[in-house]
Design a protein around this motif. Structure first.
Motif, PDB file in Angstrom:
ATOM      1  N   THR A  85      -8.093  87.253 -32.142  1.00 21.21           N
ATOM      2  CA  THR A  85      -9.216  87.825 -31.401  1.00 21.21           C
ATOM      3  C   THR A  85      -9.722  86.959 -30.262  1.00 21.21           C
ATOM      4  N   MET A  86      -9.148  85.765 -30.078  1.00 21.77           N
ATOM      5  CA  MET A  86      -9.668  84.876 -29.033  1.00 21.77           C
ATOM      6  C   MET A  86      -8.648  83.834 -28.624  1.00 21.77           C
ATOM      7  N   LEU A  87      -8.959  83.175 -27.515  1.00 22.54           N
ATOM      8  CA  LEU A  87      -8.221  82.016 -27.030  1.00 22.54           C
ATOM      9  C   LEU A  87      -9.188  80.842 -27.024  1.00 22.54           C
ATOM     10  N   ILE A  88      -8.729  79.701 -27.509  1.00 17.28           N
ATOM     11  CA  ILE A  88      -9.538  78.488 -27.443  1.00 17.28           C
ATOM     12  C   ILE A  88      -8.826  77.531 -26.499  1.00 17.28           C
ATOM     13  N   LEU A  89      -9.491  77.196 -25.423  1.00 20.94           N
ATOM     14  CA  LEU A  89      -8.933  76.306 -24.405  1.00 20.94           C
ATOM     15  C   LEU A  89      -9.587  74.937 -24.522  1.00 20.94           C
ATOM     16  N   SER A  90      -8.781  73.906 -24.744  1.00 23.69           N
ATOM     17  CA  SER A  90      -9.281  72.531 -24.797  1.00 23.69           C
ATOM     18  C   SER A  90      -8.762  71.785 -23.576  1.00 23.69           C
ATOM     19  N   PHE A  91      -9.683  71.270 -22.772  1.00 30.48           N
ATOM     20  CA  PHE A  91      -9.344  70.582 -21.532  1.00 30.48           C
ATOM     21  C   PHE A  91      -9.471  69.076 -21.722  1.00 30.48           C
ATOM     22  N   ASP A  92      -8.486  68.340 -21.212  1.00 32.09           N
ATOM     23  CA  ASP A  92      -8.530  66.882 -21.169  1.00 32.09           C
ATOM     24  C   ASP A  92      -8.142  66.486 -19.745  1.00 32.09           C
ATOM     25  N   ILE A  93      -9.129  66.083 -18.951  1.00 32.34           N
ATOM     26  CA  ILE A  93      -8.920  65.776 -17.535  1.00 32.34           C
ATOM     27  C   ILE A  93      -9.178  64.283 -17.332  1.00 32.34           C
TER      28      ILE A  93
ATOM     29  N   THR B  43      -0.166  86.795 -22.545  1.00 34.44           N
ATOM     30  CA  THR B  43       0.326  87.974 -23.267  1.00 34.44           C
ATOM     31  C   THR B  43       1.633  87.704 -24.003  1.00 34.44           C
ATOM     32  N   GLY B  44       2.517  86.913 -23.462  1.00 36.04           N
ATOM     33  CA  GLY B  44       3.801  86.664 -24.111  1.00 36.04           C
ATOM     34  C   GLY B  44       3.790  85.506 -25.084  1.00 36.04           C
ATOM     35  N   LEU B  45       2.662  84.852 -25.240  1.00 34.13           N
ATOM     36  CA  LEU B  45       2.588  83.683 -26.111  1.00 34.13           C
ATOM     37  C   LEU B  45       2.418  84.092 -27.575  1.00 34.13           C
ATOM     38  N   LYS B  46       3.052  83.333 -28.449  1.00 32.16           N
ATOM     39  CA  LYS B  46       2.890  83.557 -29.886  1.00 32.16           C
ATOM     40  C   LYS B  46       1.549  82.973 -30.321  1.00 32.16           C
ATOM     41  N   LEU B  47       1.093  83.386 -31.500  1.00 36.18           N
ATOM     42  CA  LEU B  47      -0.123  82.808 -32.059  1.00 36.18           C
ATOM     43  C   LEU B  47       0.127  81.332 -32.334  1.00 36.18           C
ATOM     44  N   GLY B  48      -0.878  80.510 -32.082  1.00 36.31           N
ATOM     45  CA  GLY B  48      -0.745  79.070 -32.291  1.00 36.31           C
ATOM     46  C   GLY B  48      -1.128  78.299 -31.042  1.00 36.31           C
ATOM     47  N   LYS B  49      -0.759  77.019 -31.039  1.00 40.90           N
ATOM     48  CA  LYS B  49      -1.146  76.130 -29.949  1.00 40.90           C
ATOM     49  C   LYS B  49      -0.029  75.999 -28.918  1.00 40.90           C
ATOM     50  N   HIS B  50      -0.458  75.960 -27.651  1.00 36.03           N
ATOM     51  CA  HIS B  50       0.464  75.817 -26.528  1.00 36.03           C
ATOM     52  C   HIS B  50      -0.151  74.819 -25.548  1.00 36.03           C
ATOM     53  N   ASP B  51       0.692  73.939 -25.001  1.00 32.45           N
ATOM     54  CA  ASP B  51       0.212  72.905 -24.082  1.00 32.45           C
ATOM     55  C   ASP B  51       0.645  73.199 -22.647  1.00 32.45           C
TER      56      ASP B  51
ATOM     57  N   LYS C 206     -11.356  64.613  -2.508  1.00 31.48           N
ATOM     58  CA  LYS C 206     -10.120  63.891  -2.805  1.00 31.48           C
ATOM     59  C   LYS C 206     -10.093  63.568  -4.297  1.00 31.48           C
ATOM     60  N   ALA C 207      -8.924  63.776  -4.899  1.00 33.00           N
ATOM     61  CA  ALA C 207      -8.802  63.507  -6.331  1.00 33.00           C
ATOM     62  C   ALA C 207      -7.351  63.244  -6.694  1.00 33.00           C
ATOM     63  N   ASP C 208      -7.174  62.524  -7.759  1.00 29.72           N
ATOM     64  CA  ASP C 208      -5.864  62.298  -8.359  1.00 29.72           C
ATOM     65  C   ASP C 208      -6.067  62.434  -9.864  1.00 29.72           C
ATOM     66  N   LEU C 209      -5.938  63.665 -10.347  1.00 27.78           N
ATOM     67  CA  LEU C 209      -6.260  63.980 -11.730  1.00 27.78           C
ATOM     68  C   LEU C 209      -5.072  64.607 -12.444  1.00 27.78           C
ATOM     69  N   VAL C 210      -5.027  64.379 -13.739  1.00 28.23           N
ATOM     70  CA  VAL C 210      -4.067  65.053 -14.609  1.00 28.23           C
ATOM     71  C   VAL C 210      -4.883  65.865 -15.601  1.00 28.23           C
ATOM     72  N   CYS C 211      -4.621  67.154 -15.641  1.00 30.20           N
ATOM     73  CA  CYS C 211      -5.353  68.059 -16.526  1.00 30.20           C
ATOM     74  C   CYS C 211      -4.394  68.574 -17.594  1.00 30.20           C
ATOM     75  N   LYS C 212      -4.720  68.287 -18.833  1.00 31.16           N
ATOM     76  CA  LYS C 212      -3.927  68.795 -19.960  1.00 31.16           C
ATOM     77  C   LYS C 212      -4.763  69.865 -20.650  1.00 31.16           C
ATOM     78  N   VAL C 213      -4.163  71.027 -20.799  1.00 26.77           N
ATOM     79  CA  VAL C 213      -4.858  72.150 -21.425  1.00 26.77           C
ATOM     80  C   VAL C 213      -4.095  72.544 -22.686  1.00 26.77           C
ATOM     81  N   GLU C 214      -4.833  72.562 -23.785  1.00 18.59           N
ATOM     82  CA  GLU C 214      -4.252  73.054 -25.027  1.00 18.59           C
ATOM     83  C   GLU C 214      -4.849  74.423 -25.287  1.00 18.59           C
ATOM     84  N   LEU C 215      -3.997  75.436 -25.286  1.00 16.78           N
ATOM     85  CA  LEU C 215      -4.434  76.805 -25.514  1.00 16.78           C
ATOM     86  C   LEU C 215      -4.058  77.181 -26.943  1.00 16.78           C
ATOM     87  N   GLU C 216      -5.046  77.541 -27.724  1.00 15.20           N
ATOM     88  CA  GLU C 216      -4.797  78.011 -29.084  1.00 15.20           C
ATOM     89  C   GLU C 216      -5.033  79.516 -29.103  1.00 15.20           C
TER      90      GLU C 216
END
Length: 173
Positions: free
Chosen positions: A54-62, A12-20, A40-50
């Motif tokens: 009218t929508m959010l686009i979530l791009s996951f890189d795990i 809700t507080g995010l501006k329009l555009g991409k956020h990591d 058991k896991a050792d993962l790094v998850c990077k999420v780019e939220l655009e």
């Protein structure tokens, strides 16, 4: 489930555009899910939220490794994973349509929970048949177990007598 609260993104507080956003996904994450294939896991998850109007686009890189049990020798081994997925969440003021491809957010929603998405992506990325690579050649492979299996297989071959009915059927060729 308290540890999964860190996997919520307040939009809700995010501006329009991409956020990591960056997340560490480890054993504690998968302990929250009772029937997970991965424990058991050792993962790094990077999420780019655009964020759009009218929508959010979530791009996951795990990326990282998950620990699986070999189906052949029963030894644990690290399985590398590199997952790239995308999820769309649309804003809706009216009735919510059930759709597996698109997440629908109401006007009362202020954050999106991505823990379930991460869990699903990692479990789907786990191979259906987990084998620790070349037999006996990796440091994780249990050579003793493979030797026992081979000994049992060879003893079963020697003890197995063929049914005479099959011998008659083989002559038909």
């Amino acid at each position: 489930m308290k540890s999964l609260k860190t996997y919520s993104i307040p939009f809700t507080g995010l501006k329009l555009g991409k956020h990591d956003f960056d997340y560490e996904v480890g054993n504690a994450f998968f302990d929250e899910f009772e029937y997970s294939l991965v424990k058991k896991a050792d993962l790094v998850c990077k999420v780019e939220l655009e964020k759009q109007e009218t929508m959010l686009i979530l791009s996951f890189d795990i990326k990282g490794t998950i620990t699986l049990t070999c189906d052949k020798c029963l030894a644990e081994y690290p399985q590398p994973v590199d997952i790239k997925e995308q999820q769309i969440a649309k804003f809706s003021g009216g009735e919510i349509d059930e759709d597996e491809e698109i997440i629908t957010l109401t006007k009362n929603d202020h954050e999106i929970d991505i823990a379930g998405l991460i869990y699903e992506y990692v479990n789907v990325a786990a191979p259906f048949i987990a084998i620790c690579s070349d037999e006996g050649k990796t440091p994780y492979c249990d050579k003793e177990m493979l030797d026992r299996l081979n000994a049992l297989a060879s003893s079963n071959d020697q003890n197995t007598k063929t049914d005479p009915r099959w011998d008659v059927l083989k002559k038909i060729k």
